[in-house]
Design a protein around this motif. Structure first.
Motif, mmCIF file in Angstrom:
data_model
loop_
_atom_site.group_PDB
_atom_site.id
_atom_site.type_symbol
_atom_site.label_atom_id
_atom_site.label_comp_id
_atom_site.label_asym_id
_atom_site.label_seq_id
_atom_site.Cartn_x
_atom_site.Cartn_y
_atom_site.Cartn_z
ATOM 1 N N GLU A 115 0.922 -1.120 0.035
ATOM 2 C CA GLU A 115 -0.081 0.226 0.000
ATOM 3 C C GLU A 115 0.849 1.182 0.003
ATOM 4 O OE1 GLU A 115 -3.215 -0.162 -0.257
ATOM 5 O OE2 GLU A 115 -3.833 -2.172 0.364
ATOM 6 N N ARG A 116 2.036 1.253 0.741
ATOM 7 C CA ARG A 116 2.860 2.250 0.783
ATOM 8 C C ARG A 116 3.329 2.806 -0.741
ATOM 9 N NH1 ARG A 116 8.233 1.569 4.253
ATOM 10 N NH2 ARG A 116 8.488 0.269 2.456
ATOM 11 N N ASP A 117 3.750 1.573 -1.445
ATOM 12 C CA ASP A 117 3.944 2.132 -2.960
ATOM 13 C C ASP A 117 3.047 2.580 -3.559
ATOM 14 O OD1 ASP A 117 6.441 0.584 -2.016
ATOM 15 O OD2 ASP A 117 5.801 -1.338 -2.947
ATOM 16 N N VAL A 118 1.814 2.338 -3.432
ATOM 17 C CA VAL A 118 0.865 2.542 -4.044
ATOM 18 C C VAL A 118 0.475 4.273 -3.851
ATOM 19 C CG1 VAL A 118 -1.765 2.568 -4.696
ATOM 20 C CG2 VAL A 118 -0.347 0.532 -4.347
ATOM 21 N N LEU A 119 0.629 4.629 -2.461
ATOM 22 C CA LEU A 119 0.416 5.973 -2.111
ATOM 23 C C LEU A 119 1.364 6.902 -2.576
ATOM 24 C CD1 LEU A 119 -0.935 5.220 1.325
ATOM 25 C CD2 LEU A 119 -2.273 6.265 -0.359
ATOM 26 N N GLU A 120 2.838 6.360 -2.528
ATOM 27 C CA GLU A 120 3.862 7.106 -2.887
ATOM 28 C C GLU A 120 3.954 7.457 -4.599
ATOM 29 O OE1 GLU A 120 8.731 7.185 -2.159
ATOM 30 O OE2 GLU A 120 7.839 5.360 -2.848
ATOM 31 N N ALA A 121 3.253 6.707 -5.204
ATOM 32 C CA ALA A 121 3.349 6.745 -6.604
ATOM 33 C C ALA A 121 2.237 7.727 -7.150
ATOM 34 C CB ALA A 121 2.990 5.341 -7.411
ATOM 35 N N GLU A 122 1.264 8.083 -6.156
ATOM 36 C CA GLU A 122 0.279 8.800 -6.360
ATOM 37 C C GLU A 122 0.850 10.418 -6.917
ATOM 38 O OE1 GLU A 122 -3.499 8.704 -6.898
ATOM 39 O OE2 GLU A 122 -2.398 6.926 -7.527
ATOM 40 N N GLN A 123 2.051 10.729 -6.495
ATOM 41 C CA GLN A 123 2.454 12.133 -6.517
ATOM 42 C C GLN A 123 3.513 12.216 -7.978
ATOM 43 O OE1 GLN A 123 5.878 12.796 -3.566
ATOM 44 N NE2 GLN A 123 5.487 10.640 -3.027
ATOM 45 N N TRP A 124 3.477 11.002 -8.498
ATOM 46 C CA TRP A 124 4.342 10.808 -9.849
ATOM 47 C C TRP A 124 3.548 10.864 -11.003
ATOM 48 C CZ3 TRP A 124 7.202 6.147 -7.274
ATOM 49 C CH2 TRP A 124 7.975 6.510 -6.135
ATOM 50 N N ASP A 125 4.036 11.427 -12.109
ATOM 51 C CA ASP A 125 3.563 11.435 -13.203
ATOM 52 C C ASP A 125 4.189 10.244 -14.161
ATOM 53 O OD1 ASP A 125 2.481 11.859 -15.917
ATOM 54 O OD2 ASP A 125 3.695 13.598 -16.508
ATOM 55 N N ILE A 126 3.507 9.059 -13.936
ATOM 56 C CA ILE A 126 3.788 7.859 -14.434
ATOM 57 C C ILE A 126 2.817 7.313 -15.376
ATOM 58 C CG2 ILE A 126 5.562 7.292 -12.865
ATOM 59 C CD1 ILE A 126 3.488 5.301 -11.602
ATOM 60 N N SER A 127 3.318 6.442 -16.223
ATOM 61 C CA SER A 127 2.328 5.857 -17.279
ATOM 62 C C SER A 127 1.481 4.573 -16.795
ATOM 63 C CB SER A 127 3.272 5.229 -18.680
ATOM 64 O OG SER A 127 4.201 5.999 -18.822
ATOM 65 N N TYR A 128 2.003 3.721 -15.867
ATOM 66 C CA TYR A 128 1.071 2.729 -15.334
ATOM 67 C C TYR A 128 1.882 2.030 -13.838
ATOM 68 C CZ TYR A 128 4.451 -0.838 -17.542
ATOM 69 O OH TYR A 128 5.637 -1.190 -17.559
ATOM 70 N N LEU A 129 1.153 1.529 -13.076
ATOM 71 C CA LEU A 129 1.706 0.606 -12.221
ATOM 72 C C LEU A 129 1.579 -0.591 -12.260
ATOM 73 C CD1 LEU A 129 -0.091 2.511 -8.955
ATOM 74 C CD2 LEU A 129 2.137 2.725 -9.930
ATOM 75 N N GLY A 130 2.637 -1.442 -12.245
ATOM 76 C CA GLY A 130 2.624 -2.812 -12.459
ATOM 77 C C GLY A 130 2.274 -3.613 -10.965
ATOM 78 N N VAL A 131 0.699 -3.958 -10.885
ATOM 79 C CA VAL A 131 0.580 -4.698 -9.557
ATOM 80 C C VAL A 131 1.233 -6.090 -9.600
ATOM 81 C CG1 VAL A 131 -1.558 -5.174 -8.114
ATOM 82 C CG2 VAL A 131 -1.746 -3.337 -9.811
#
Length: 217
Positions: A115-131
C-alpha cells in the motif's frame, strides 16, 4: 507522461528460459501477431552490449506493428536502444532520477508491492503501475505477498494510474482480473511457454476485449 495513446491491454514480459529452447524474437513476434500490445524485454543475465543489441533487434521487429518496447530495469539500455520506455521495481532506480534521465515522451512503469508503494506513486507522473504479484508465480521468487483480486480492487479505488496486473495470470483467470479494476494484464510463461504463442495471445486478447465490451454495456 501517459499511455493514453497506447493500448496496454495485453502486455508480454519476456523470459528466454520460458520459451523452451525456441528463439525469443520468434516467440515475441508470434505473440504480437496474435494480439500482444506491449512488450517488456527482461534480461537478467545478458551483458550490456548483448542486451542493447537484442533490444535493437526486438525494436525493429515491433516497429511495423506499432507495439511499444519497454526495457526492464536498465535505463542505459533503454536509452541506447531508443526503446519506448522503462519498467522498474521498488529496488531499482528511484523515480526522481529516472524521470530526469528519460525524455518526456517515454513510458515509465513502476511495480507496486504494498500500500505504501501505491500511495507514494500518486505524486508521480508515470504511465502505469505494475501490480505485482497478483497471484503466486514461479517466475518471480523475490516478491511480497500476492495482492489477490481484492487487493487489485483496493488499488483501483485509490490510484489515479492505469493498472497492469502481473503474476500467475493465464487463460483461466484473465477475465476476472479485468473485472477487478486492471487496465491490462502482463503475462510471462502463459505466452512464452505456450505451444502456440500466437494462439494463446489471440485467445487472451479476445477474452480481454469481450470483458471490456461487457463492462461498457
Amino acid at each position: 507522461m501517459t499511455t493514453s495513446d497506447t493500448n496496454i491491454q495485453l502486455y508480454l514480459v519476456t523470459d528466454e528460459a520460458a520459451c523452451l529452447g525456441r528463439d525469443l524474437l520468434w516467440v515475441v513476434e508470434e505473440a504480437v501477431q496474435g494480439g500482444v500490445t506491449m512488450v517488456q524485454l527482461r534480461e537478467k543475465t545478458l551483458g550490456t552490449r548483448a542486451f542493447i543489441e537484442r533490444a535493437k533487434r526486438l525494436k525493429d521487429i515491433l516497429l511495423p506493428y506499432q507495439v511499444p518496447l519497454i526495457i526492464n530495469d536498465r535505463v542505459d539500455v533503454a536509452l541506447a536502444a531508443d526503446a519506448d520506455g522503462v519498467h522498474v521495481g521498488q529496488s531499482d532506480m528511484p523515480f526522481e532520477i529516472l524521470n530526469k534521465m528519460l525524455p518526456p515522451e517515454k513510458i515509465i512503469g513502476i511495480s507496486v508491492e504494498n500500500e505504501r508503494d501505491v500511495l507514494e506513486a500518486e505524486q508521480w507522473d508515470i504511465s502505469y503501475l505494475g501490480v505485482s504479484p497478483l497471484f503466486e508465480t514461479p517466475t518471480k521468487t523475490d516478491t511480497k505477498v500476492p495482492w489477490g483480486l481484492e487487493g487489485l480492487r483496493r488499488i483501483s479505488e485509490q490510484s489515479k494510474h492505469q493498472l497492469i496486473a502481473i503474476g500467475g495470470i493465464n487463460l483461466t483467470n484473465a477475465g476476472s482480473v479485468m473485472q477487478y479494476g486492471a487496465s491490462g494484464i502482463a503475462v510471462v510463461s502463459a505466452i512464452c511457454s505456450a505451444t502456440s504463442p500466437y494462439e494463446t495471445a489471440f485467445r487472451l486478447k479476445s477474452m480481454l476485449q469481450s470483458q471490456a465490451i461487457s463492462d461498457n454495456t
